[in-house]
Design an enzyme around this catalytic site. Sequence first.
Site, PDB file in Angstrom:
ATOM      1  N   VAL A   1       3.572  -3.136  -5.425  1.00  0.00           N
ATOM      2  CA  VAL A   1       3.248  -1.829  -4.870  1.00  0.00           C
ATOM      3  C   VAL A   1       4.411  -0.877  -5.099  1.00  0.00           C
ATOM      4  CG1 VAL A   1       2.628  -0.560  -2.807  1.00  0.00           C
ATOM      5  CG2 VAL A   1       1.748  -2.846  -3.174  1.00  0.00           C
TER       6      VAL A   1
ATOM      7  N   ASP B   1     -10.403  -9.166   7.762  1.00  0.00           N
ATOM      8  CA  ASP B   1      -8.988  -9.518   7.799  1.00  0.00           C
ATOM      9  C   ASP B   1      -8.204  -8.522   8.656  1.00  0.00           C
ATOM     10  OD1 ASP B   1      -6.833 -11.130   7.284  1.00  0.00           O
ATOM     11  OD2 ASP B   1      -6.436 -10.327   5.278  1.00  0.00           O
TER      12      ASP B   1
ATOM     13  N   GLY C   1       2.653 -12.508  -5.127  1.00  0.00           N
ATOM     14  CA  GLY C   1       2.502 -12.068  -6.498  1.00  0.00           C
ATOM     15  C   GLY C   1       1.131 -11.511  -6.827  1.00  0.00           C
TER      16      GLY C   1
ATOM     17  N   LYS D   1      -0.683   0.527  -5.974  1.00  0.00           N
ATOM     18  CA  LYS D   1      -0.684  -0.925  -6.057  1.00  0.00           C
ATOM     19  C   LYS D   1      -1.123  -1.333  -7.446  1.00  0.00           C
ATOM     20  CE  LYS D   1      -3.148  -4.900  -4.171  1.00  0.00           C
ATOM     21  NZ  LYS D   1      -4.398  -5.250  -3.507  1.00  0.00           N
TER      22      LYS D   1
END
Length: 802
Positions: A463, A578, A459, A477
């Site tokens: 997108v 990441d 949540g 997004k």
Amino acid sequence: MLTRLEVMNNNLSGPIPDLSGLSSVQVLILHNNLFSSIPVDFFLGLTSLVSFSLDYNPLTAWSIPQSLQNATGLKDFSATQVNISGTIPDFFSSETFPSLQSLHLAFNQLEGELPWSFNGSTITSLWLNGNQLNGTVSVLQGMTYLTEVWLHSNKLTGPIPDVSGLLGMQNFSLRDNQLTGIVPDSLVKLPSLYIVNLTNNLLQGPTPLFNSGVNVDIANGTNSFCLDVPGFPCDPRVDVLLAVAESVGYPSGFAANWKGNDPCNQWQWITCTNGNITIVNFQRLGLSGTISANFSMLKSLNKLILSGNNLTGTIPNELTTLPSLTLLDVSNNNLYGKVPAFRQNVVINTAGNTDIGKDEPSSTPAGSPAGNTPGTSSGSSGGGNDAKKSKTGTVVGSVIGAFCGLGLVGLVVCLYTRKGKRSSKVQSPHTVVIHPRHSGDHDAVKVTVAGSSVNGRGGFGTVYKGELHDGTKIAVKRMESGVISEKGLAEFKSEIAVLTKVRHRHLVGLLGYCLDGNERLLVYEYMPQGTLSRHVFNWREEGLKPLEWTRRLTIALDVARGVEYLHGLAHQSFIHRDLKPSNILLGDDMRAKVADFGLVRLAPDGKHSIETRLAGTFGYLAPEYAVTGRVTTKVDLFSFGVILMELITGRKALDETQPEDSLHLVTWFRRMHFSKDTFRKAIDPTIELDEETCASVSTVAELAGHCCAREPYQRPDMGHVVNVLSSLAEMWKPAEPDSDDIYGIDLDMTLPQALKKWQAFEGNSNVDDSSSSFLGSGDNTQTSIPTRPSGFAESFTSSDGR
Ligand SMILES: *[C@@H]1O[C@H](CO)[C@@H](O)[C@H](O)[C@H]1NC(C)=O
Ligand SMILES: *[C@@H]1O[C@H](CO)[C@@H](O)[C@H](O)[C@H]1NC(C)=O
Ligand SMILES: *[C@@H]1O[C@H](CO)[C@@H](O)[C@H](O)[C@H]1NC(C)=O
Ligand SMILES: *[C@@H]1O[C@H](CO)[C@@H](O)[C@H](O)[C@H]1NC(C)=O
Ligand SMILES: *[C@@H]1O[C@H](CO)[C@@H](O)[C@H](O)[C@H]1NC(C)=O
Ligand SMILES: *[C@@H]1O[C@H](CO)[C@@H](O)[C@H](O)[C@H]1NC(C)=O
Ligand SMILES: *[C@@H]1O[C@H](CO)[C@@H](O)[C@H](O)[C@H]1NC(C)=O
Ligand SMILES: *[C@@H]1O[C@H](CO)[C@@H](O)[C@H](O)[C@H]1NC(C)=O
Ligand SMILES: *[C@@H]1O[C@H](CO)[C@@H](O)[C@H](O)[C@H]1NC(C)=O
Ligand SMILES: *[C@@H]1O[C@H](CO)[C@@H](O)[C@H](O)[C@H]1NC(C)=O
Ligand SMILES: *[C@@H]1O[C@H](CO)[C@@H](O)[C@H](O)[C@H]1NC(C)=O
């Protein structure tokens, strides 16, 4: 007993007669005639005058006579374009004219400064545009009844004061002056603003971002803003220098000579070494005001030279904290007070300050210096009242393109939502307006973002897949409102800043964004083939073909190049934090781009690391990062190594379907890689292993092992990885032709070459290139970053074809 005389809009000519007998006349309307002159003491005896209009008469020069003061009931005085010369009389105050509402003296020959008697006046509409007025506009701060002020086309200087008390202000026109300083937040936040005109001044700091309902004329390049993008913060070095300039009244010389967002790029009176400000030399610039304590934030400062000005006040104690200071020259000013205790090796010159060492200045230095900061706290009644600001318009967003530096079409996006209901979800489809950044095409393009929202897991955002009028597909997004706190907003902005800064063919490009109130949109280029994880782990379910080894190699190389670029970006280093297959997106040509910079952080120089709240994804986290939260570029190397292992084995970093001892890919891989025989079994069975492939796979396996070394210093850097992978990839097949080299970055260029080229592009554009710009506090240590559900990148592609 005549009370009203109206002769406007005729062709009456000759001198206006003496009307002094009309002691009862209240309304006198003479505008639009051909009167040639007005008696010198015209207002003598007209003591009942309430409303006077003389506009547009070809009079010989005259000035407003003192006798007007006797008309104490005056409400409207209008004399536009009637050849008034001299200064504005110093009597338009609330004492003399307690009912005065409108004073229109536009297009005359008025000169001198705005009189202080305006302070506290009841005037609501003030038109003084088209004169020769000079001095500052400080008095506006105390004119709290104003609803419309036209001061454009004068020669006004200095900063816009705190206008938080001007709660009824609607139309604010200060264009075509020489105003300096930062546009105050108090102006941006005025609740009733309708028109703001600031074009053609020397305003500094960030380009202000007004609410979308406000009509703003602030044409790019006609001020001295650090960046053209509204609402973007300046480089911290710029902030400090502006704070310094504030204490000397924001001199025009600074505003005119300090352009852009990089003080080290030929800013006059500033000298840098490697991007650090080392010398500030303000010798004999005619500065008046005080020495700013903010100088102490220029940690790299060696020499501070302020001699030969009219500086008053004391030498701030804070300057003693400057670690590298060797010289402080404040000679020939009007300073007083004790000289603070500096380190022994600092040379201090205080000669020519008669009161230095004394507790008080002996002779009060002539008045308060002209340009000095207006008493900011006074007269700002009700500054806190603006909470009730209402958002009336339906246009909710205003957005900024990003890619001007490279001549790429940047986009501007506005989201129209239904009125009110700010926190409720916008039903799709809704309309996105895209403004192409360049080209002569000024019209906004409306784009309908088709309904089927692809829900981002967790949540965090939704997108949407969208399409521009020309068929270009985009991924939009939209953050859920409420997800990001006020503090998060700053962070969101700095993330956008990173995204707009970072451009590379192997990094997913941000095309635009929308930032208004609770509305936050990011617009990305659309990557039709989705994530790498689809192709490596889920190819069966998705009905795809497994990737051949050469593809995997090329993808790995693409990713390595993208990350290498991030790590070495223009003196700064960005860390992705990441990296994982779900953040690697593929185009139709199966070339890869790295996505999701949500966690990107600016790396500190050198070996130092920054500590951050843990973010990232388990299975890809470097051990030192997982344990200590310390981040260096080497955490990306570790994650990249894991990705290589995944490409080799077709297994996920953490595979829950495996027995305990094989669950963690890195551990398992190390064990399997130990001997040739076991290693063969570890290789993804879909890879066809001929001799050449086998050799290539082993080399990559070896590289993966190094990347996942336990100690950060044992891991190679990305440049090395690129070298290894490119030699393998080239052996396999010639690189595909570079069809879309729109970034001007050639795969065959070395990184420094690419950087040079990129900077050259940026240098030629009007957008400033200072890589450290935008990055908010500049001190990223200990920032808490909300750990964020993964999967944004996946979410904006995974619905492809549905
Ligand atoms: C004033 O005179 C000009 C010509 O001198 C004429 O064009 C205009 O109509 C006249 N205006 C009035 C109100 O008579
Ligand atoms: C108008 O004011 C002046 C002072 O400015 C005063 O001397 C004069 O008597 C006044 N005239 C009338 C008609 O009130
Ligand atoms: C203003 O007055 C001066 C002097 O009386 C005169 O020369 C000039 O032409 C006038 N300007 C205008 C615009 O009427
Ligand atoms: C404003 O202009 C006048 C002449 O019109 C000049 O005497 C004065 O010094 C100027 N003031 C400022 C603050 O520039
Ligand atoms: C502000 O400008 C608008 C448009 O010109 C006008 O309609 C409105 O009346 C002005 N507001 C004030 C307070 O003068
Ligand atoms: C604002 O400035 C623009 C151009 O400088 C001008 O066209 C417009 O009329 C101005 N509006 C006001 C209220 O001054
Ligand atoms: C110019 O100004 C507009 C609106 O104020 C803004 O959206 C845009 O980003 C600015 N910069 C450039 C380079 O056009
Ligand atoms: C300048 O100094 C003041 C007072 O120490 C501080 O509040 C402010 O944040 C500083 N400004 C900048 C840009 O460093
Ligand atoms: C520039 O400043 C940074 C941070 O203060 C420091 O780490 C770096 O060594 C400085 N560079 C030079 C050349 O002094
Ligand atoms: C400093 O101020 C004095 C008057 O206070 C003035 O005479 C002198 O010109 C000023 N000097 C500079 C450099 O502005
Ligand atoms: C302006 O008026 C306010 C209150 O009405 C007062 O506090 C302030 O000192 C005045 N400023 C000047 C420069 O007179």
